[in-house]
Design an enzyme around this catalytic site. Structure first.
Site, mmCIF file in Angstrom:
data_model
loop_
_atom_site.group_PDB
_atom_site.id
_atom_site.type_symbol
_atom_site.label_atom_id
_atom_site.label_comp_id
_atom_site.label_asym_id
_atom_site.label_seq_id
_atom_site.Cartn_x
_atom_site.Cartn_y
_atom_site.Cartn_z
ATOM 1 N N ARG A 112 19.641 6.713 25.175
ATOM 2 C CA ARG A 112 19.410 8.121 25.540
ATOM 3 C C ARG A 112 17.989 8.329 26.055
ATOM 4 O O ARG A 112 17.765 9.099 26.988
ATOM 5 C CB ARG A 112 19.679 9.033 24.347
ATOM 6 C CG ARG A 112 21.160 9.160 24.038
ATOM 7 C CD ARG A 112 21.404 9.750 22.685
ATOM 8 N NE ARG A 112 21.050 11.149 22.619
ATOM 9 C CZ ARG A 112 20.681 11.766 21.507
ATOM 10 N NH1 ARG A 112 20.594 11.108 20.375
ATOM 11 N NH2 ARG A 112 20.394 13.049 21.531
ATOM 12 N N LYS A 145 14.056 21.028 21.291
ATOM 13 C CA LYS A 145 14.529 22.044 22.251
ATOM 14 C C LYS A 145 15.482 23.027 21.574
ATOM 15 O O LYS A 145 15.367 24.231 21.771
ATOM 16 C CB LYS A 145 15.271 21.384 23.430
ATOM 17 C CG LYS A 145 14.401 20.536 24.328
ATOM 18 C CD LYS A 145 15.183 20.065 25.564
ATOM 19 C CE LYS A 145 16.387 19.208 25.242
ATOM 20 N NZ LYS A 145 16.056 17.885 24.710
ATOM 21 N N ARG A 151 24.383 12.818 13.534
ATOM 22 C CA ARG A 151 25.116 12.817 14.802
ATOM 23 C C ARG A 151 25.389 11.380 15.203
ATOM 24 O O ARG A 151 24.520 10.532 15.124
ATOM 25 C CB ARG A 151 24.270 13.513 15.884
ATOM 26 C CG ARG A 151 24.669 14.947 16.114
ATOM 27 C CD ARG A 151 23.686 15.647 17.002
ATOM 28 N NE ARG A 151 23.595 15.068 18.347
ATOM 29 C CZ ARG A 151 22.878 15.604 19.329
ATOM 30 N NH1 ARG A 151 22.207 16.717 19.119
ATOM 31 N NH2 ARG A 151 22.831 15.034 20.515
ATOM 32 N N ARG A 201 17.024 12.879 12.000
ATOM 33 C CA ARG A 201 17.716 14.165 12.175
ATOM 34 C C ARG A 201 19.078 14.133 11.484
ATOM 35 O O ARG A 201 19.829 13.176 11.611
ATOM 36 C CB ARG A 201 17.883 14.447 13.673
ATOM 37 C CG ARG A 201 18.726 15.678 13.971
ATOM 38 C CD ARG A 201 18.480 16.203 15.361
ATOM 39 N NE ARG A 201 19.058 15.394 16.415
ATOM 40 C CZ ARG A 201 18.950 15.695 17.711
ATOM 41 N NH1 ARG A 201 18.286 16.770 18.093
ATOM 42 N NH2 ARG A 201 19.494 14.928 18.617
ATOM 43 N N ARG A 238 20.008 18.082 33.546
ATOM 44 C CA ARG A 238 19.581 16.745 33.115
ATOM 45 C C ARG A 238 19.387 15.808 34.306
ATOM 46 O O ARG A 238 18.918 14.694 34.127
ATOM 47 C CB ARG A 238 20.667 16.103 32.237
ATOM 48 C CG ARG A 238 20.804 16.661 30.834
ATOM 49 C CD ARG A 238 19.923 15.942 29.879
ATOM 50 N NE ARG A 238 20.478 15.350 28.685
ATOM 51 C CZ ARG A 238 20.868 15.967 27.582
ATOM 52 N NH1 ARG A 238 20.907 17.268 27.521
ATOM 53 N NH2 ARG A 238 21.246 15.294 26.528
HETATM 54 P P1 AMP Z 1 22.227 16.924 23.625
HETATM 55 O O1 AMP Z 1 22.746 17.603 22.414
HETATM 56 O O2 AMP Z 1 21.643 17.879 24.622
HETATM 57 O O3 AMP Z 1 21.276 15.802 23.292
HETATM 58 O O4 AMP Z 1 23.485 16.259 24.352
HETATM 59 C C1 AMP Z 1 24.263 15.264 23.734
HETATM 60 C C2 AMP Z 1 25.024 14.457 24.786
HETATM 61 O O5 AMP Z 1 25.890 15.331 25.533
HETATM 62 C C3 AMP Z 1 24.156 13.775 25.828
HETATM 63 O O6 AMP Z 1 23.669 12.515 25.407
HETATM 64 C C4 AMP Z 1 25.137 13.659 26.996
HETATM 65 O O7 AMP Z 1 26.066 12.609 26.785
HETATM 66 C C5 AMP Z 1 25.897 14.966 26.915
HETATM 67 N N1 AMP Z 1 25.225 16.051 27.668
HETATM 68 C C6 AMP Z 1 24.671 17.193 27.178
HETATM 69 N N2 AMP Z 1 24.160 17.948 28.156
HETATM 70 C C7 AMP Z 1 24.360 17.268 29.308
HETATM 71 C C8 AMP Z 1 24.032 17.508 30.674
HETATM 72 N N3 AMP Z 1 23.380 18.625 31.068
HETATM 73 N N4 AMP Z 1 24.411 16.564 31.583
HETATM 74 C C9 AMP Z 1 25.072 15.457 31.235
HETATM 75 N N5 AMP Z 1 25.394 15.152 29.962
HETATM 76 C C10 AMP Z 1 25.053 16.051 29.007
#
Ligand code: AMP
Length: 215
Positions: A174, A15, A163, A129, A90
């Site tokens: 996740r 994404k 990460r 990654r 989400r």
């Molecule tokens: P991402 O980089 O989008 O995979 O986000 C990393 C982490 O940030 C996720 O595993 C969540 O803990 C938190 N996070 C990111 N975006 C959201 C969202 N829209 N709602 C809730 N938690 C989020």
């Protein structure tokens, strides 16, 4: 060109990479709630410290925190012609919250693009990654090992890291959170006729062409 898009898909389907390309193509900014949260964590703000406990466990940060953050970000002048949401919404509650925010400001979603990759491939992609902690560039040690060795960081000394939440223990959680809480959004947006499902395997440019075609 005005364009209000949501990029849906499990963690690691690409994404972020596609959001960058769509941003360049349409000239509208990307809003990645994950990137905003990671920046808050780096700056050690109260929001960042609150979010970190959820992020490190692979859990979602509470909906109200995320919705406040997005509402705030949408007020920025560069968001007036549209944005590309990456990693948001989400949950159904976040999608409903977004509907409310957009309605208030007279804006409308153009499309919801769901990038589809089989689960076994996703685990592989997430565990391989890596990113540069200095400039944020993202790499894959399996697909493009040379890119890491040759990385010329535009912001200074390159620092290649994994990460915290891309470690195997957290990946599993996740993916489960995605299936249980985020995947139902596909039905939510299918009902409004906005959903477009796009296969996410292949090269970055192949996937990008499919996304443009779907639009
Ligand atoms: P991402 O980089 O989008 O995979 O986000 C990393 C982490 O940030 C996720 O595993 C969540 O803990 C938190 N996070 C990111 N975006 C959201 C969202 N829209 N709602 C809730 N938690 C989020």
């Amino acid at each position: 060109m005005a364009m209000m898009l949501i990029l849906l898909g499990a963690p690691g389907v690409g994404k972020g990479t596609q959001a960058q390309k769509l941003m360049a193509h349409f000239g509208v900014p990307q809003i990645s709630t994950g990137d905003i949260l990671r920046a808050e964590v780096r700056r050690k703000t109260p929001l960042g410290q609150q979010a970190l406990t959820y992020m490190n466990k692979g859990e979602l940060v509470p909906d109200n925190v995320i919705l406040d953050m997005v509402a705030q970000r949408l007020k920025a002048s560069n968001a007036k012609n549209g944005v590309i949401f990456d990693g948001f919404p989400r949950t159904i509650a976040q999608a409903q919250g977004l509907d409310g925010i957009l309605k208030q400001s007279g804006k409308k979603l153009d499309a919801v693009l769901s990038i589809e990759v089989p689960v076994q491939r996703i685990e592989e992609r997430l565990s391989s990654r890596r990113s540069c902690a200095t400039c944020g560039a993202v790499f894959n040690v399996l697909l493009n090992p040379d890119e890491i060795d040759n990385h010329e960081c535009p912001k200074g000394q390159p620092l290649i890291v994994q990460r915290e939440d891309d470690r195997p223990e957290t990946i599993e959680r996740r993916l489960k959170v995605y299936t249980e809480q985020t995947e139902p959004l596909k039905d939510y947006y299918r009902q409004t006729g906005l959903l477009k499902e796009v296969p996410g395997e292949g090269t970055v440019s192949e996937v990008f062409s499919r996304l443009l075609q779907a639009l």
